[in-house]
Design a protein around this motif. Structure first.
Motif, PDB file in Angstrom:
ATOM      1  N   HIS A   1      -2.663  15.030   5.655  1.00  0.00           N
ATOM      2  CA  HIS A   1      -1.862  13.843   5.927  1.00  0.00           C
ATOM      3  C   HIS A   1      -2.089  12.300   5.692  1.00  0.00           C
ATOM      4  CE1 HIS A   1      -4.877  11.689   8.459  1.00  0.00           C
ATOM      5  NE2 HIS A   1      -3.497  10.879   8.806  1.00  0.00           N
ATOM      6  N   SER A   2      -3.486  11.502   5.207  1.00  0.00           N
ATOM      7  CA  SER A   2      -3.328  10.756   4.444  1.00  0.00           C
ATOM      8  C   SER A   2      -2.834  10.389   3.004  1.00  0.00           C
ATOM      9  CB  SER A   2      -4.732  10.245   4.685  1.00  0.00           C
ATOM     10  OG  SER A   2      -5.611  10.389   5.294  1.00  0.00           O
ATOM     11  N   TRP A   3      -2.774  11.412   2.626  1.00  0.00           N
ATOM     12  CA  TRP A   3      -1.495  11.925   1.228  1.00  0.00           C
ATOM     13  C   TRP A   3      -0.001  11.813   1.467  1.00  0.00           C
ATOM     14  CZ3 TRP A   3       1.850  16.214  -0.672  1.00  0.00           C
ATOM     15  CH2 TRP A   3       2.052  15.338  -2.336  1.00  0.00           C
ATOM     16  N   LEU A   4      -0.058  11.968   2.793  1.00  0.00           N
ATOM     17  CA  LEU A   4       1.098  11.949   2.954  1.00  0.00           C
ATOM     18  C   LEU A   4       1.747  11.137   3.582  1.00  0.00           C
ATOM     19  CD1 LEU A   4       1.865  16.031   4.684  1.00  0.00           C
ATOM     20  CD2 LEU A   4       3.137  14.839   2.334  1.00  0.00           C
ATOM     21  N   PHE A   5       0.983  10.320   4.224  1.00  0.00           N
ATOM     22  CA  PHE A   5       1.938   9.103   4.610  1.00  0.00           C
ATOM     23  C   PHE A   5       0.867   8.021   4.600  1.00  0.00           C
ATOM     24  CE2 PHE A   5       2.241  12.844   7.817  1.00  0.00           C
ATOM     25  CZ  PHE A   5       3.646  12.829   7.838  1.00  0.00           C
ATOM     26  N   LEU A   6      -0.724   7.449   4.450  1.00  0.00           N
ATOM     27  CA  LEU A   6      -0.661   6.614   4.361  1.00  0.00           C
ATOM     28  C   LEU A   6      -1.281   6.608   2.893  1.00  0.00           C
ATOM     29  CD1 LEU A   6      -3.528   7.219   6.998  1.00  0.00           C
ATOM     30  CD2 LEU A   6      -1.239   6.052   7.576  1.00  0.00           C
ATOM     31  N   ASN A   7      -1.346   7.346   1.989  1.00  0.00           N
ATOM     32  CA  ASN A   7      -1.322   5.888   0.183  1.00  0.00           C
ATOM     33  C   ASN A   7      -0.276   6.866  -0.198  1.00  0.00           C
ATOM     34  OD1 ASN A   7      -3.724   5.551   0.691  1.00  0.00           O
ATOM     35  ND2 ASN A   7      -4.820   7.185   1.176  1.00  0.00           N
ATOM     36  N   PRO A   8       0.893   6.659  -0.194  1.00  0.00           N
ATOM     37  CA  PRO A   8       2.523   7.692  -0.328  1.00  0.00           C
ATOM     38  C   PRO A   8       2.291   6.915  -1.937  1.00  0.00           C
ATOM     39  CG  PRO A   8       2.883   5.289   1.058  1.00  0.00           C
ATOM     40  CD  PRO A   8       1.775   6.015   0.705  1.00  0.00           C
ATOM     41  N   ASP A   9       1.889   5.915  -2.862  1.00  0.00           N
ATOM     42  CA  ASP A   9       2.079   5.984  -4.313  1.00  0.00           C
ATOM     43  C   ASP A   9       2.393   7.233  -4.720  1.00  0.00           C
ATOM     44  OD1 ASP A   9       0.650   3.853  -3.579  1.00  0.00           O
ATOM     45  OD2 ASP A   9      -1.397   4.678  -4.541  1.00  0.00           O
ATOM     46  N   HIS A  10       2.693   8.608  -4.750  1.00  0.00           N
ATOM     47  CA  HIS A  10       3.596   9.356  -5.751  1.00  0.00           C
ATOM     48  C   HIS A  10       4.298   9.221  -4.974  1.00  0.00           C
ATOM     49  CE1 HIS A  10       1.509  11.454  -1.616  1.00  0.00           C
ATOM     50  NE2 HIS A  10       3.399  11.697  -1.956  1.00  0.00           N
ATOM     51  N   LEU A  11       5.402   8.586  -4.070  1.00  0.00           N
ATOM     52  CA  LEU A  11       6.952   8.014  -3.755  1.00  0.00           C
ATOM     53  C   LEU A  11       6.813   7.428  -4.118  1.00  0.00           C
ATOM     54  CD1 LEU A  11       6.171  10.025   0.170  1.00  0.00           C
ATOM     55  CD2 LEU A  11       6.994  11.634  -3.115  1.00  0.00           C
TER      56      LEU A  11
ATOM     57  N   TRP B   1       8.310  15.487   2.929  1.00  0.00           N
ATOM     58  CA  TRP B   1       7.795  15.783   3.996  1.00  0.00           C
ATOM     59  C   TRP B   1       7.772  16.767   4.969  1.00  0.00           C
ATOM     60  CZ3 TRP B   1       8.818  10.345   6.074  1.00  0.00           C
ATOM     61  CH2 TRP B   1       7.975   9.451   5.580  1.00  0.00           C
ATOM     62  N   LYS B   2       9.762  17.008   5.107  1.00  0.00           N
ATOM     63  CA  LYS B   2      10.170  18.548   5.009  1.00  0.00           C
ATOM     64  C   LYS B   2       9.436  19.702   4.066  1.00  0.00           C
ATOM     65  CE  LYS B   2      14.174  21.416   4.021  1.00  0.00           C
ATOM     66  NZ  LYS B   2      16.000  21.712   2.793  1.00  0.00           N
ATOM     67  N   HIS B   3       9.393  19.638   3.343  1.00  0.00           N
ATOM     68  CA  HIS B   3       8.791  21.049   2.247  1.00  0.00           C
ATOM     69  C   HIS B   3       7.445  20.946   2.364  1.00  0.00           C
ATOM     70  CE1 HIS B   3      12.579  21.890  -0.210  1.00  0.00           C
ATOM     71  NE2 HIS B   3      12.469  20.667  -0.259  1.00  0.00           N
ATOM     72  N   THR B   4       6.364  20.218   2.982  1.00  0.00           N
ATOM     73  CA  THR B   4       5.073  20.075   3.438  1.00  0.00           C
ATOM     74  C   THR B   4       4.998  20.362   4.957  1.00  0.00           C
ATOM     75  OG1 THR B   4       4.098  18.520   2.027  1.00  0.00           O
ATOM     76  CG2 THR B   4       3.489  18.790   3.898  1.00  0.00           C
TER      77      THR B   4
ATOM     78  N   GLY C   1       8.679   4.595  -6.659  1.00  0.00           N
ATOM     79  CA  GLY C   1       9.647   4.746  -7.632  1.00  0.00           C
ATOM     80  C   GLY C   1      10.841   5.571  -7.092  1.00  0.00           C
ATOM     81  N   ILE C   2      11.120   6.079  -5.819  1.00  0.00           N
ATOM     82  CA  ILE C   2      12.299   7.392  -6.165  1.00  0.00           C
ATOM     83  C   ILE C   2      13.258   7.111  -4.757  1.00  0.00           C
ATOM     84  CG2 ILE C   2      10.243   9.026  -7.149  1.00  0.00           C
ATOM     85  CD1 ILE C   2      10.460   9.707  -4.023  1.00  0.00           C
ATOM     86  N   HIS C   3      14.150   7.834  -4.445  1.00  0.00           N
ATOM     87  CA  HIS C   3      15.343   7.500  -3.187  1.00  0.00           C
ATOM     88  C   HIS C   3      14.300   7.771  -2.372  1.00  0.00           C
ATOM     89  CE1 HIS C   3      18.605   6.657  -6.602  1.00  0.00           C
ATOM     90  NE2 HIS C   3      18.117   8.398  -6.688  1.00  0.00           N
ATOM     91  N   PRO C   4      15.142   6.859  -1.007  1.00  0.00           N
ATOM     92  CA  PRO C   4      14.058   6.710   0.189  1.00  0.00           C
ATOM     93  C   PRO C   4      14.453   8.208   0.815  1.00  0.00           C
ATOM     94  CG  PRO C   4      15.036   4.770  -0.228  1.00  0.00           C
ATOM     95  CD  PRO C   4      16.140   5.218  -1.659  1.00  0.00           C
ATOM     96  N   SER C   5      15.801   8.815   0.161  1.00  0.00           N
ATOM     97  CA  SER C   5      15.293  10.435   0.971  1.00  0.00           C
ATOM     98  C   SER C   5      14.405  11.400   0.303  1.00  0.00           C
ATOM     99  CB  SER C   5      17.026  10.961   0.911  1.00  0.00           C
ATOM    100  OG  SER C   5      17.142  10.706  -0.547  1.00  0.00           O
ATOM    101  N   LYS C   6      14.194  10.894  -0.570  1.00  0.00           N
ATOM    102  CA  LYS C   6      12.959  12.371  -1.957  1.00  0.00           C
ATOM    103  C   LYS C   6      12.023  12.018  -0.700  1.00  0.00           C
ATOM    104  CE  LYS C   6      12.663  14.351  -5.422  1.00  0.00           C
ATOM    105  NZ  LYS C   6      13.800  15.632  -5.065  1.00  0.00           N
ATOM    106  N   LYS C   7      11.007  11.186   0.348  1.00  0.00           N
ATOM    107  CA  LYS C   7       9.887  11.471   0.282  1.00  0.00           C
ATOM    108  C   LYS C   7      10.520  12.234   1.691  1.00  0.00           C
ATOM    109  CE  LYS C   7      10.312   6.451   3.490  1.00  0.00           C
ATOM    110  NZ  LYS C   7      11.822   5.607   2.771  1.00  0.00           N
TER     111      LYS C   7
END
Length: 830
Positions: free
Chosen positions: A269-279, A291-294, A281-287
């Protein structure tokens, strides 16, 4: 036998050293198993505690010295299973001394002096124990067999992983533990997760210093350490490989790891929501896709329950509101295309979670024009002053249902009035509603091209933003009425049938029904106005299941259904009641049912007579005519309970008369027999339809008056006379004597007498012999039997009938206006 304790210790140490030598000098697996079995038997029988050759120490030797270069992993695990068996095998040796001597015969290198033996054994034991402790192979006397094997397997895998990077090479060790739950948890959580990691990332990037080998992976001690290693490929490569996609990676790697650590979702949950550096530079819908696939992979994992991953759902719900309110509330920040994708993805995500359909309501004045400002998602979630915090904190089915309802409404209305989640929250919970204006804006301009979209939008808006029952009912009735008169039946049924009280809904549909029915120009319910009326009946039929619908209205629905059944059977008949005008449904219900001035059911029977008159040979379709009559009687609410067969007999009588007009005496005769069987079975009298039987008995074929009278026609005539005499005789049998029926009996008896005279006259002529020769013996017997039986019956009837009055003239005169004058002798030719 062993003489002293010291000698026993030396023997024990000697065997211990011998086992090490045996394992390192490639003694065969079968011989190793034999030694193990014999040792177990002798140790069980020994009177002293061994210092070296205990089961634990032998297991340690197998762990350290039984390498794959000498023994297969199948053999190694068999050594362990042999050592941990509960039952003892038979032994070829009498004591430990014999085992020691046997080992000496195998050219195993063992020191000669006792002190050297003890010193060597002690050194090996110390070293072996230290190595085993380093491998976390520490046994307890309370360990079960499965626990011992499991600890051995984990330690062996860890030892071998220093030499073999492919974790799949250790599969043989796992066979005895396939059904052992702690093993399965460890195997799926660590071994299988790493295998997927290695096959799809590690082995393909072995030159990358970020790749972790299996030995290093097994040595990690925390969930966070394991998670950090295993999530790395997704961060850098998940968008280029399906195997490394979020959903697949979670299913095969991350979730088994989390389950191994007691379903601790904190790192994920920290990786998904609190430290979203991996997200970044991408389109907003990508995050939202991440989340959906997770979440999809989580909810599809059978061993995870909602309480296990509640923190993921809580942060997901909070993130949807947080980004919607502060970052996705303006087309300048997020394009309409992106926002549409976001809403679609949110709905798809929420659909993955089974929930109760209960909406969370906040107070209608939860906040003013602007939301409070928060510096981060974490602050947004934790702040007790956040007005929408109840929508996501401690999530449950209601939390999910609420967000789904909000986003669904935005999906529907965004193309029309640009409704976003932020705007929705203001409309729902702020003090300035402007709701009536929104409804008018959505509803304006409705037509056949946009009706479905707009009405769905109106319906959604009303359900979300109009809370007053009276206001809601008024608007819904307006919408339903307009939809019905625009023929949008499916929309009414699917969206508004339950929005108002059942009887109010019934009246709205009924108004449309009569408008369509009264203007229908034909009986084809698949086209035109009657089709519209039929759709109304379909809607009403579904409403009939509602408990709040009155019984009167439910009964009317049943009547409508029977009316349409009757019309469906009537549509192929030619019916005209007004010259040069088609017969319409309006004429049917207004001309042939009971009215205030005439409640007699004869009007309905009159319609059947019209069908018989205007459709030659329609009498053959008796079953269809009866269905028409029966359905119309039900529709017109005519009580048939007093005499359940009255209409059946009347209809059959009408068909018989119609068949006589069609010169089909055979049909009339057969149907008369069926009626007589009914009267005989039910012990009824047939005074109400005696005229039908009289008409059949009076029938004269037009062919009898043609000039060329052949023998065949004469034979046919006599056959008909005999059948007429039979029918008239049986008619007299079921015509009871009374003041009203005595004249009927006299008329029937008179006709029977005439027919009988004709038969007697015929048989007295010479042509009787010729006729007998041309008939089969069976036919003659039939005719003769009928003649004799009916003659006897007739004599009885004549005696009875002589006592009746002679008032038949008036009833006979009615026969000549029945439309069958020629058939019953009114136009006889002499």
């Amino acid at each position: 036998m062993i003489a002293s304790v010291d000698d026993s210790t030396v023997v024990d140490a000697t065997i211990y050293i011998g086992l090490v030598s045996a394992l390192t000098q490639n003694l065969s697996a079968s011989e190793i198993i034999q030694i193990i079995n014999d040792l177990r038997v002798q140790l069980n029988q020994s009177t002293f505690n061994v210092q070296y050759t205990s089961v634990i120490h032998i297991l340690e030797l197998v762990l350290i010295y039984a390498d794959p270069s000498s023994y297969s992993l199948d053999s190694v695990i068999k050594f362990v299973e042999t050592l941990t068996k509960e039952e003892l095998p038979s032994s070829e040796f009498n004591d430990l001394e014999e085992i020691k001597n046997w080992l000496s015969t195998k050219s195993i290198d063992i020191p000669n002096h006792d002190k050297s033996i003890l010193k060597t054994a002690s050194a090996i034991l110390t070293d072996t124990t230290a190595q085993c402790q380093h491998l976390s192979f520490i046994l307890s006397k309370h360990d079960t067999k499965q626990e011992i094997i499991f600890k051995f397997v984990k330690a062996k895998v860890l030892r071998l992983s220093h030499y073999y990077h492919d974790a799949k090479s250790f599969q043989s060790l796992f066979k005895p533990l396939q059904n052992y739950e702690p093993f399965k948890l460890w195997y799926n959580g660590l071994v299988q997760s790493y295998i997927y990691y290695w096959d799809n990332y590690g082995s393909l990037n072995d030159d990358n210093n970020q790749v972790v080998l299996f030995k290093d992976f097994l040595n990690l001690q925390s969930l966070q350490d394991h998670f950090t290693i295993l999530i790395y490929p997704v961060i850098h490569h998940s968008y280029t490989s399906n195997k490394l996609s979020i959903e697949n990676w979670n299913t095969h790697v991350i979730l088994p790891l989390i389950h191994y650590y007691g379903d601790d979702f904190e790192p994920l949950h920290s990786w998904l929501f609190l430290n979203p550096d991996h997200l970044s530079g991408i389109h907003p819908s990508k995050k939202y896709q991440v989340w959906k696939h997770t979440i999809q992979s989580i909810v599809q994992t059978p061993y995870l329950q909602f309480d296990n991953f509640k923190i993921i759902i809580e942060y997901y719900l909070a993130s949807c509101y947080y980004f919607a309110v502060y970052f996705e509330n303006d087309e300048k920040k997020v394009s309409s295309v992106e926002l549409t994708k976001i809403y679609d993805t949110i709905i798809e995500t929420l659909d993955l979670i089974t929930t109760e359909k209960k909406h969370i309501e906040l107070s209608s004045n939860s906040f003013k024009d602007l939301f409070p400002v928060y510096d981060s998602l974490q602050e947004f979630i934790e702040s007790n002053t956040n007005p929408i915090r109840p929508l996501f904190i401690e999530p449950n089915g209601s939390s999910i249902a609420t967000l789904k309802e909000i986003v669904t409404t935005c999906q529907e209305l965004y193309p029309i009035n640009r409704l976003t989640i932020s705007k929705y929250l203001h409309l729902k919970y702020s003090a300035e509603p402007m709701k009536e204006k929104e409804v008018l804006q959505i509803f304006s301009g409705i037509n056949s091209n946009n009706s479905s979209q707009l009405l769905t939008s109106v319906d959604s808006f009303i359900s979300n933003f109009i809370n007053e029952p009276k206001e809601s009912t008024k608007i819904n009735k307006l919408i339903i009425g307009r939809l019905l008169f625009s023929n949008f039946f499916d929309l009414v049924e699917s969206r508004y049938s339950s929005k108002i009280e059942a009887n109010e809904y019934f009246e709205l549909v009924l108004e449309k029904y009569w408008d369509s029915f009264n203007n229908a120009s034909n009986f084809n319910e698949k086209i035109g106005k009657l089709h519209d009326a039929a759709k109304c009946v379909e809607i009403l039929d579904k409403v009939s299941n509602r408990s709040d619908l009155s019984q009167v209205n439910k009964h009317l629905i049943i009547r409508f259904k029977h009316l349409f059944k009757a019309m469906a059977n009537m549509k192929n008949f030619r019916i005209a009641v007004e010259k040069n005008k088609p017969f319409t449904p309006y004429q049917l219900v207004n001309n042939f049912g009971p009215s205030e001035s005439n409640t007699d059911q004869i009007q309905t029977l009159h319609l059947i007579n019209i069908i018989l008159e205007q459709n030659p040979k329609s009498y053959v379709a008796f079953e269809k005519l009866y269905r028409i009559l029966n359905d119309l009687l039900i529709y017109f609410d005519i009580d048939t309970s007093k005499n359940s067969t009255y209409y059946f007999n009347k209809l059959k009588s009408a068909c018989i008369e119609s068949s006589l007009i069609d010169n089909n005496f055979t049909f009339a005769y057969e149907k008369c027999l069926e009626l007589l069987q009914h009267y005989q079975k039910n012990d009824d009298d047939l005074n109400d339809i005696w005229l039908t039987f009289y008409q059949v008995g009076k029938y004269i074929s037009p062919s009898w008056y043609e000039d060329d009278i052949s023998d065949k026609k004469e034979t046919e005539k006599v056959k008909i006379w005999l059948q007429q005499r039979e029918l008239l005789s049986r008619t007299l049998e079921f015509t009871y004597h009374s003041d009203s029926s005595s004249d009927n009996s006299k008329v029937i008896l008179s006709q029977w007498d005439r027919i009988n005279e004709q038969i007697e006259e015929y048989y007295s002529q010479s042509r009787l012999d010729n006729l007998k020769q041309s008939q089969t013996s069976n036919q003659l017997r039939t005719l003769t039997d009928v003649k004799e039986n009916i003659g006897n019956l007739a004599n009885e009837i004549i005696l009875d009938a002589t006592a009746t009055t002679n008032n038949a003239s008036e009833k006979i005169s009615n026969l000549f206006v029945s439309g069958l004058g020629w058939a019953i002798g009114a136009n006889q030719h002499h």
